[in-house]
Structure formats: C-alpha cells, structure tokens
Design a protein around this motif. Sequence first.
Motif, short mmCIF file in Angstrom:
data_model
loop_
_atom_site.label_atom_id
_atom_site.label_comp_id
_atom_site.label_asym_id
_atom_site.label_seq_id
_atom_site.Cartn_x
_atom_site.Cartn_y
_atom_site.Cartn_z
N ARG A 36 0.83 -1.22 0.00
CA ARG A 36 0.00 0.00 0.00
C ARG A 36 0.85 1.25 0.00
NH1 ARG A 36 -5.36 -0.38 1.25
NH2 ARG A 36 -5.30 1.58 2.39
N LEU A 50 -1.25 4.35 -1.30
CA LEU A 50 -2.52 4.31 -0.58
C LEU A 50 -2.26 4.63 0.89
CD1 LEU A 50 -4.25 1.17 -2.13
CD2 LEU A 50 -4.78 3.57 -2.54
N ARG A 93 -0.84 11.21 -7.75
CA ARG A 93 -1.58 10.51 -8.80
C ARG A 93 -0.65 10.16 -9.96
NH1 ARG A 93 -5.25 11.56 -12.86
NH2 ARG A 93 -4.84 13.78 -12.87
N ARG A 131 1.60 7.25 -8.80
CA ARG A 131 0.89 5.98 -8.71
C ARG A 131 0.95 5.20 -10.01
NH1 ARG A 131 -3.86 8.24 -5.67
NH2 ARG A 131 -3.39 7.54 -3.57
N LEU A 132 0.96 5.94 -11.13
CA LEU A 132 0.86 5.28 -12.42
C LEU A 132 2.06 4.40 -12.73
CD1 LEU A 132 -0.77 8.20 -14.34
CD2 LEU A 132 -1.80 6.00 -13.79
N LEU A 147 -1.66 -2.32 -8.66
CA LEU A 147 -1.93 -3.16 -7.49
C LEU A 147 -3.12 -4.06 -7.78
CD1 LEU A 147 -1.44 -3.96 -4.53
CD2 LEU A 147 -2.86 -2.02 -3.84
N PHE A 178 -5.67 -6.51 -5.94
CA PHE A 178 -6.13 -6.70 -4.57
C PHE A 178 -6.51 -8.14 -4.29
CE2 PHE A 178 -7.04 -2.36 -5.80
CZ PHE A 178 -6.70 -1.60 -4.70
N ASN A 221 -9.22 -9.07 -2.83
CA ASN A 221 -10.64 -9.30 -3.17
C ASN A 221 -11.05 -8.57 -4.45
OD1 ASN A 221 -10.26 -6.90 -1.95
ND2 ASN A 221 -11.98 -7.02 -0.56
N ASN A 276 -11.84 -6.17 -6.24
CA ASN A 276 -12.32 -4.79 -6.37
C ASN A 276 -12.60 -4.38 -7.80
OD1 ASN A 276 -12.34 -4.24 -3.61
ND2 ASN A 276 -10.20 -3.62 -3.60
N ALA A 333 -5.23 -3.93 -14.29
CA ALA A 333 -4.01 -3.27 -13.81
C ALA A 333 -2.99 -3.13 -14.94
CB ALA A 333 -3.42 -4.05 -12.64
N GLY A 368 -12.58 -0.48 -0.92
CA GLY A 368 -11.80 -1.04 -2.01
C GLY A 368 -12.14 -0.43 -3.36
N GLN A 369 -13.38 0.01 -3.54
CA GLN A 369 -13.77 0.63 -4.81
C GLN A 369 -13.01 1.94 -5.01
OE1 GLN A 369 -16.22 -0.43 -7.29
NE2 GLN A 369 -15.61 -2.31 -6.27
N ALA A 414 -9.29 0.99 -5.64
CA ALA A 414 -9.07 0.47 -6.99
C ALA A 414 -8.99 1.63 -7.97
CB ALA A 414 -10.18 -0.50 -7.38
N GLN A 419 -8.16 4.73 -7.25
CA GLN A 419 -6.93 5.49 -6.98
C GLN A 419 -5.71 4.85 -7.62
OE1 GLN A 419 -7.59 5.59 -2.64
NE2 GLN A 419 -6.99 7.72 -2.72
N VAL A 420 -5.53 3.54 -7.44
CA VAL A 420 -4.32 2.92 -7.98
C VAL A 420 -4.34 2.90 -9.51
CG1 VAL A 420 -3.80 1.52 -5.95
CG2 VAL A 420 -5.16 0.55 -7.78
N LEU A 421 -5.53 3.10 -10.11
CA LEU A 421 -5.58 3.20 -11.56
C LEU A 421 -5.40 4.64 -12.02
CD1 LEU A 421 -8.51 0.71 -12.14
CD2 LEU A 421 -6.16 0.39 -12.93
N GLY A 422 -5.06 5.53 -11.08
CA GLY A 422 -4.73 6.90 -11.46
C GLY A 422 -5.94 7.80 -11.67
#
Lengths: 261, 231
Positions: free
Chosen positions: A47, A52, A82, A85-86, A90, A92, A94, A96, A169, B130-131, B134, B136-139
């Motif tokens: 994370r 995160l 942001r 992050r790219l 990640l 997960f 579960n 998501n 991803a 988690g939504q 998800a 956020q990590v996709l920008g």
Amino acid sequence: MALLEVRGFKKSFGATKVLKGIDFSLEKGQTLAIIGSSGSGKTTLLRCLNFLETPDEGKMYLDGRLFFDASDRKQTAGASVREKRLHFGLVFQNFNLFPQYSAFENLCLAPKLRARERPDFSSNRRNIYAEIEKKAEDLLKKVGLWDKKDAYPCQLSGGQQQRVAIARALAMSPDVLCFDEPTSALDPELTVEVLNVLRSLSRENMTMIVVTHEMAFAGEAADRVLFMDEGVVAYDGTAAEAFGVSCPCERLKAFIGSIEK
Amino acid sequence: MSFWEITRFLLDGFGVSCLIFAVTLLVSIPLGLPIAFCSMSRFKPLKLLSKVFVWIIRGVPLMLQIFIIYYVPGLVFDYQLFGNVDKYIFLKFGIDDAGRILAVLIAFAINYACYFSEIYRGGIESINRGQYEAGQVLGMTKGQIFRKVVLLQVIKRIVPPMSNEVITLIKDTALANCIMVSEIIKQANTLAATRALIWPLFYTGVFYLVFVGVLTLIFGQVEKKLSYFSS
Ligand SMILES: Nc1ncnc2c1ncn2[C@@H]1O[C@H](COP(=O)(O)OP(=O)(O)O)[C@@H](O)[C@H]1O
Ligand SMILES: [Mg+2]
C-alpha cells in the motif's frame, strides 16, 4: 541498476509500528515474492508503494532517480501522487472490480479517463480510444477471458474476476505490478488459473512483487524471495536458496515448514 | 353536485397536493446532497452542526415545522410574510393560497432534504473502501472515482429507501391542511361542511392509491433497470 529501490520505509498506525525500516531493491523484469506470517506488514508495504498509505520515513528510487522522499511534504500531496501511482499497479486480494461495468469496460475506464489529459485528446479522440480498446482486447485474450468481455463481475467466478483485475491493472502499463495475496480469496481449484497468469507474466519479464502464501508458486516463479517478520526484512535472497536445504534463516525455515504442513 | 362535479372539485385539491409533491422533490433531492456531505465532513464543527440540524428536523413533527415556518415571520419580525404573499398573488393573478403553499413548500423541502441526506449518507458510506482504492491505484481523480465508479452503486442502494420516502411524501401533503391550504382533504372537508357530504372524504383515498400505485410501478422499473449488476 535496479529499477526500484526502497530505502528505510517506516510506517506506524498510532502506536503500532507496522514497518520498522524496510530496504530492498528490484531489478527490471524480476519477480519478487514477499512471504511472511499474517500481520508482518506485507499489505502495508504494498500500500505504501502504491501511495494508498504514506510512509512516515523512507525514500524510493525509480530507475536511479529519487522518486519519493517521505521527508518532503510536497511529494505526498494530491496531483503529484496521482502521477507517481501510475508507475505502480496493485491487484487486490478481493479483486475490487467495478460491478456496474463489464469486464471489457473495467479495463477501458481508467485509460480512457487518463487519455482526456493528453494534449491531442480532442483532435485525436477516435484513434486514442481505438488504441485503448485494442489493448484491452489483447489483455483479455492474454488472461483467457475474451469470450467473457461483456460479462459483469457478478457473472464471473472468483478466478475469472481476479484475471480481469490483473488485466485491468496491466491496461495502465505500470512499471511494477504488485499483487496482494491474489489467490487467498479463491477456492483451491480456482487458484491455478490465476497463478498460471502470474507465471506467464513472470516469464514475459513483467516486473512484479507478489505477496503470497503459495510456497510452491513462489519457489518456482519468483527470482527472489523477501521474508518479512514483524515489520522488518528477515531474509532477502534467491528463491532457490530460500526454499533449499541451505537456507541460512532459521525463522524462514520454520515459517516455510509451518505453511507446508 | 354530481359525482363528476365532486370528482372535479377534489381533483383541484389533488392538483395542489401534486404541486407540493413535485416541488418538494425538485428542491429536496439536490438539497439533501450538501447536507449529506456536511454530515460526513472531516471538519468537526460542520459535521456536528449538520447532525444536530438533521436530528431536530427529523425529531419534530412535520406539522409543527409547517406552523413554525408559517407563523415565525409574523411573531418575530411582526411581518405576515406568507399572508402578504397570499394577498399579493391573489390580487395580481387571482390565485388562492400562494403564500401558504410557499410556507408548506419551505417546510417540506427542508424536512425531506434532511431525510434524503441520511439516505445518501448511508448509501455513500456503504460503498466498499476497495472501490475507491481500486480507482486510486488506476490513477483516477477523486471526482472521477465518485462520478464514474461510486455514484451508480450509491444510486442502486438508495432507490429502495428513496421510494419509501417518496411514497410517504404524497401522503404527507395532507398536512398542508393545517394552515388551510386547499389540498384534496381540505376540499373534501369543505364539502362536508357546506353540503353535509361525508363520502367524498373517503373517496380521496382513491386518488392517493392511484398515485402511489403509479409511483410503485415506476420505482419497480428503476430497480429492475439497475438489477443487471450486484455490488
Ligand atoms: N489502517 C490501519 N490502521 C491501524 N492498523 C493497521 C492498519 N493497517 C494495518 N494495520 C495493522 O498493521 C499490522 C500489519 O498489517 P498488514 O500490513 O495488513 O500485514 P499482513 O499483510 O502482512 O498480514 C497489523 O497488525 C494490522 O492490524
Ligand atoms: Mg495482508
């Protein structure tokens, strides 16, 4: 030179010290397996890599450049995070997935939103979208789910959902793709299909960090193994050594033994 | 009076009921959103203020709120705001009750906005963290995540409780009676007083039932439309 270098990551939640100084580096194209008992900080580490969570201390280098420094407050703010992050993806535990979108739309959503920021977006929208959709198609084919492209997540099995999540991803072309126990929410018979996707990514030299309890998979697919114990890296070495008889780390030996029982 | 004349007379009143219904929804559905965001705010005073406000509005009978809105301008500022609007509109356009309807609308809009805000808040808070992560990590940006990922899931979750409130609203419009607005039950009461006819009062129930029936069908359709995914 290492693609990713993490130096001195520390993270606490209140009084709980979860990461107590994590150092490791990762070569381009390598697969790093992170193992360790529950609560040792594996999820928190991933994370932090994906912003995160913000580490309290530590630095990160990408391609040799200082990429993140926890002591520099500016670096932990909105827009720059942001962008950063790219470089990471990640997957997960579960999945998501976005439930209201089909598998195909799940792959296209973020790249299409991202494309709006391109200077040539308004003039070249059609081509940009076509490119994104072509890539989504290729990725769904790669994870073996092109025939399910119009299915909604609730119509897919757990294993299929996780494969879509991996493709989603990959659609953002991250430099490093992280997996947080990608098979631990799955029934045993479904873990195989997900691990096969990871194996093929590993063979294609995707740079990956995989937190997993699947020791057989780690032993065979990972180039390196990181063993975390109570917030520190207790072992960092080749998979062959970690799982071999000559493993120098007693705690790791005990851990592997306890899992394989 | 014939059956049809009585029906026409009651329909006039039901028109007022429907007007209160429609304007209340038009105002309170959007107004509930900022109230919901305030009660989820990380800024403690704002959060507390909005929680206390919602608590008061939900804790006090709507009829009392109508009285308060209607009488307070006269009592506090010695200015019969709604009475004067009534007179002005009547003289200018020949339309009855405008000021009183306005008072009812204000009370209803605030009251329903508070109920809706709680539904919105529940819907937003029920979305898995988690939504957001998800996205956020996709920008994606915060706004994109809210609009493209979370919103439809929230809507799906709030449709059933919203439909309950909306159905309650059409029945609540009868409360406008308490400050003599000529909604349908007031009309029926007029018939009882002036012509000694009781049955039109019971007949008003049919109007509500038909209206609620249509609403139920509409909400059923919306729920069906959103049933293609589950979250
Ligand atoms: N957001 C949080 N707030 C408080 N404690 C947390 C939070 N996230 C993780 N922790 C704690 O940090 C420790 C390590 O958690 P985690 O990183 O999930 O470990 P692992 O993935 O190795 O099981 C656990 O004791 C957990 O309770
Ligand atoms: Mg974990």
